[in-house]
Design an enzyme around this catalytic site. Structure first.
Site, PDB file in Angstrom:
ATOM      1  CB  SER A 148      30.598  14.353  14.368  1.00 30.72           C
ATOM      2  OG  SER A 148      30.646  13.684  13.129  1.00 30.72           O
ATOM      3  CE1 TYR A 161      27.954  15.821  11.604  1.00 30.31           C
ATOM      4  CE2 TYR A 161      25.734  16.547  12.135  1.00 30.31           C
ATOM      5  CZ  TYR A 161      26.800  15.696  12.344  1.00 30.31           C
ATOM      6  OH  TYR A 161      26.720  14.718  13.324  1.00 30.31           O
TER       7      TYR A 161
HETATM    8  C1  GCO Z   1      26.837  11.997   7.134  1.00 32.53           C
HETATM    9  C2  GCO Z   1      26.497  11.481   8.510  1.00 32.53           C
HETATM   10  C3  GCO Z   1      27.691  11.762   9.417  1.00 32.53           C
HETATM   11  C4  GCO Z   1      27.688  10.920  10.639  1.00 32.53           C
HETATM   12  C5  GCO Z   1      27.950  11.631  11.911  1.00 32.53           C
HETATM   13  C6  GCO Z   1      28.784  10.717  12.756  1.00 32.53           C
HETATM   14  O1  GCO Z   1      25.981  12.594   6.489  1.00 32.53           O
HETATM   15  O2  GCO Z   1      27.983  11.740   6.713  1.00 32.53           O
HETATM   16  O3  GCO Z   1      25.336  12.072   9.049  1.00 32.53           O
HETATM   17  O4  GCO Z   1      27.744  13.132   9.609  1.00 32.53           O
HETATM   18  O5  GCO Z   1      26.523  10.246  10.882  1.00 32.53           O
HETATM   19  O6  GCO Z   1      28.655  12.780  11.720  1.00 32.53           O
HETATM   20  O7  GCO Z   1      29.278  11.414  13.851  1.00 32.53           O
END
Ligand code: GCO
Length: 257
Positions: A148, A161
């Site tokens: 990501s 995350y």
């Molecule tokens: C958030 C999103 C991001 C992106 C993802 C892209 O909450 O900022 O979910 O995390 O969508 O990471 O790779």
């Protein structure tokens, strides 16, 4: 005329988390390129719909499916043993399954942390560990882990995350270190902001969506199918000497401050 270097016709691919979202787009792209794609998910209805859609995109026959919890090491081992018996060892493994949880850091609890790490990082280890020995025995394989922009950047409310996706990049390098000698290339694709179900709340938030457009040189959200070209490169002979690398598909977001 496409160079034979990018030809994945007849290759067997497994894409985790492919009943919806980016995983479904990735699976569809592989099927359109001629691969036989096994779909994975947990929701039987979504998986059935995806199987028919990916079938229409590829061979015409509904795509085979497997259903298990990628965070349960035993379930992964048992279900992938059946997959290998039925279909063979995948040529292409895409570790795409993942979840998102958003909250201020002080509002996260251990259960949230454990769920995000298990869903986004441990899952890639569990699934790869069941497939790469067979790839090594065969002397060929392609593993593509889905990272990501949050593998490299941070923003408020998604610390677990980001930690999990940062781990995905280092897992990619560690797997490459051990597996390249068996002609298994392990690489990562790191998407920027894409319009998927995981991000519905963000897309519908005009202020956030405005920020994405302003923060991204391409000045827009990505479209899931815009990941497929990079995937086919990493899934084909065109990347035979590429391993341990990460490619950001993010409209330029990580290139600028
Ligand atoms: C958030 C999103 C991001 C992106 C993802 C892209 O909450 O900022 O979910 O995390 O969508 O990471 O790779």
């Amino acid at each position: 005329m496409t160079s034979p270097l990018f030809d994945i016709t007849g290759k067997l691919a497994l894409v985790t988390g492919s009943s919806r979202g980016l995983g479904l787009a990735l699976a569809t792209g592989l099927a359109q390129a001629g691969a036989k794609v096994v779909l994975h998910g947990r929701d039987p209805q979504a998986l059935t719909a995806a199987s028919e859609a990916v079938g229409r995109a590829g061979s015409g026959e509904p795509a085979p499916t497997v259903r298990f919890d990628v965070t349960d090491a035993r379930a992964v081992a048992e279900n992938l043993a059946v997959l290998v018996t039925e279909h063979g060892v995948p040529d292409i493994l895409v570790n795409n399954a993942g979840i998102q949880r958003r909250a201020p850091f002080n509002d996260f609890d251990a259960e949230d942390w454990d769920a995000v790490i298990a869903g986004n990082l441990s899952s890639a280890f569990y699934v790869s560990r069941q497939i790469t020995p067979g790839m090594a025995e065969r002397g060929s394989g392609k593993v593509i882990n889905i990272g990501s922009v949050m593998s490299q950047l941070a923003r408020q409310t998604i610390a677990p995350y980001g930690a999990s996706k940062g781990g995905v990049l280092m897992l990619t390098k560690g797997m490459a270190a051990d597996l390249a000698r068996y002609n298994i290339q392990v690489n990562a694709i790191s998407p920027g902001y894409f319009k998927t179900e995981m991000n519905t709340a963000l897309v519908q938030d005009a202020e956030f969506s405005g920020w994405v457009s302003a923060r991204t040189p391409a000045q827009r959200w990505g479209l899931p199918e815009e990941l497929v070209g990079t995937l086919i490169f990493l899934a084909s002979d065109a990347s035979a000497y590429v391993s341990g690398q990460n490619i950001f598909v993010d409209g330029g977001m990580t290139a600028i401050v």
